[in-house]
Design a protein around this motif. Structure first.
Motif, PDB file in Angstrom:
ATOM      1  N   GLY A  53     -38.543  26.549 -38.001  1.00  0.00           N
ATOM      2  CA  GLY A  53     -37.971  25.483 -37.214  1.00  0.00           C
ATOM      3  C   GLY A  53     -38.337  24.040 -37.654  1.00  0.00           C
ATOM      4  O   GLY A  53     -38.096  23.000 -37.159  1.00  0.00           O
TER       5      GLY A  53
ATOM      6  N   GLN B 201     -34.112  22.739 -41.091  1.00  0.00           N
ATOM      7  CA  GLN B 201     -32.997  22.750 -39.986  1.00  0.00           C
ATOM      8  C   GLN B 201     -32.287  21.656 -40.127  1.00  0.00           C
ATOM      9  O   GLN B 201     -30.833  21.777 -39.931  1.00  0.00           O
TER      10      GLN B 201
ATOM     11  N   VAL C  56     -26.876  27.308 -40.908  1.00  0.00           N
ATOM     12  CA  VAL C  56     -28.482  27.146 -40.842  1.00  0.00           C
ATOM     13  C   VAL C  56     -28.957  28.102 -39.810  1.00  0.00           C
ATOM     14  O   VAL C  56     -28.453  28.199 -38.486  1.00  0.00           O
TER      15      VAL C  56
ATOM     16  N   LEU D 188     -32.235  29.646 -37.802  1.00  0.00           N
ATOM     17  CA  LEU D 188     -33.612  29.896 -37.197  1.00  0.00           C
ATOM     18  C   LEU D 188     -34.237  31.353 -37.620  1.00  0.00           C
ATOM     19  O   LEU D 188     -33.601  32.192 -37.081  1.00  0.00           O
TER      20      LEU D 188
ATOM     21  N   GLN E  40     -37.880  23.582 -30.253  1.00  0.00           N
ATOM     22  CA  GLN E  40     -37.159  23.981 -31.357  1.00  0.00           C
ATOM     23  C   GLN E  40     -35.773  24.679 -30.870  1.00  0.00           C
ATOM     24  O   GLN E  40     -34.704  24.395 -31.594  1.00  0.00           O
TER      25      GLN E  40
ATOM     26  N   TYR F 191     -32.124  23.137 -31.460  1.00  0.00           N
ATOM     27  CA  TYR F 191     -31.253  23.710 -32.587  1.00  0.00           C
ATOM     28  C   TYR F 191     -30.595  25.027 -31.940  1.00  0.00           C
ATOM     29  O   TYR F 191     -30.902  26.103 -32.480  1.00  0.00           O
TER      30      TYR F 191
ATOM     31  N   HIS G 277     -28.280  27.231 -34.031  1.00  0.00           N
ATOM     32  CA  HIS G 277     -29.057  28.047 -35.288  1.00  0.00           C
ATOM     33  C   HIS G 277     -29.761  29.282 -34.783  1.00  0.00           C
ATOM     34  O   HIS G 277     -30.379  30.162 -35.641  1.00  0.00           O
TER      35      HIS G 277
END
Length: 259
Positions: free
Chosen positions: A81, A86, A98, A100, A157, A161, A164
């Motif tokens: 993260g 990211q 992208v 995680l 995180q 995101y 992601h």
């Protein structure tokens, strides 16, 4: 094209608690199945004591652009993260997907919730991010005080995101799902442990900043199968080598090493 990136901190000489970040990236085209093993196809490794994410991505993208036309290649970026992964990856690889990293996510969930980690990951694999987030947030009262910092970091995180969190394979177009886009990711963590940590972090090792640059570059050359070629081209003793020059000037932290 898949890019997996990670990093670690190594100890520096001259004071307790001083650290130097080492960043690692590996780019590869897919996997070749050899029995029960998977071998990376056409892997390229980048390592260095880069001061920031921009220096790393500039060097890595310049190196890869010599071999690939990224205007026609779908790039998958996998990493933890960290913001330099990211957010900054998309600056250098337009239109990249992208993700995680599942290894880091599963590790944190296990530390926080033990047996419930698998249940949470199962929810995530269905692709319903909202249900995953709702379930994660509902478990907050179960987090012990000593793990509150880790939980808050993970929650931030995931909230920052959310797209992601979706498995990269479900974000590919149908024609892109054929061929080598069939497997989960996670090679960067293994490479950090086996290629960096074993040589630079364990047994109480401490480095100068220049020494950290040198050993990271040598490890990169070995990972790319270029070390013997570089050694054969070293200048006579007493004259500055390309490696020493890179470590001394660092070109502002950005360079592409060529043998």
């Amino acid at each position: 094209m898949i890019l997996e990136v990670d990093g670690l901190l190594v100890g520096l000489q001259g004071g307790h608690g001083r650290k130097q970040g080492i960043k690692l990236g590996v780019a590869y085209e897919g996997w070749e199945i050899q029995g029960k093993q998977r071998k990376l196809q056409n892997a390229t490794v980048m390592m260095g004591a880069f001061e920031n994410g921009d220096d790393f991505w500039e060097s890595f993208s310049a190196c890869l652009s010599e071999r690939y036309d990224f205007s026609v290649i779908q790039v998958i970026v996998n990493g933890d993260g960290a913001r330099w992964i990211q957010e900054q990856a998309g600056v250098y690889f337009k239109g990249c997907i992208v993700q995680l990293d599942r290894f880091h996510l599963m590790r944190d969930l296990r530390l926080l919730f033990r047996n419930k980690a698998k249940e949470l990951m199962s929810v995530l694999e269905t692709g319903d991010i909202q249900v995953f987030m709702d379930t994660l947030e509902s478990l907050e009262p179960e987090v012990p005080e000593k793990k509150r910092k880790l939980f808050n970091k993970l929650l931030r995180q995931c909230r920052k995101y959310p797209s992601h969190l979706v498995d990269y394979r479900s974000r590919l177009r149908e024609e892109q799902r054929q061929g080598y886009f069939f497997s989960g990711l996670g090679v960067a963590e293994t490479m950090v442990d086996k290629k960096l940590a074993n040589r630079m972090k364990k047994r109480g090792m401490r480095w100068s900043r220049e020494g950290a640059w040198c050993i990271a570059l040598l490890l990169m050359l070995r990972a790319n199968g270029q070390l013997h070629q570089w050694l054969s081209k070293r200048p006579p003793f007493g004259r500055e080598s390309h490696l020493e020059l890179c470590c001394r000037t660092r070109l502002g932290g950005t360079f592409v090493f060529r043998v």
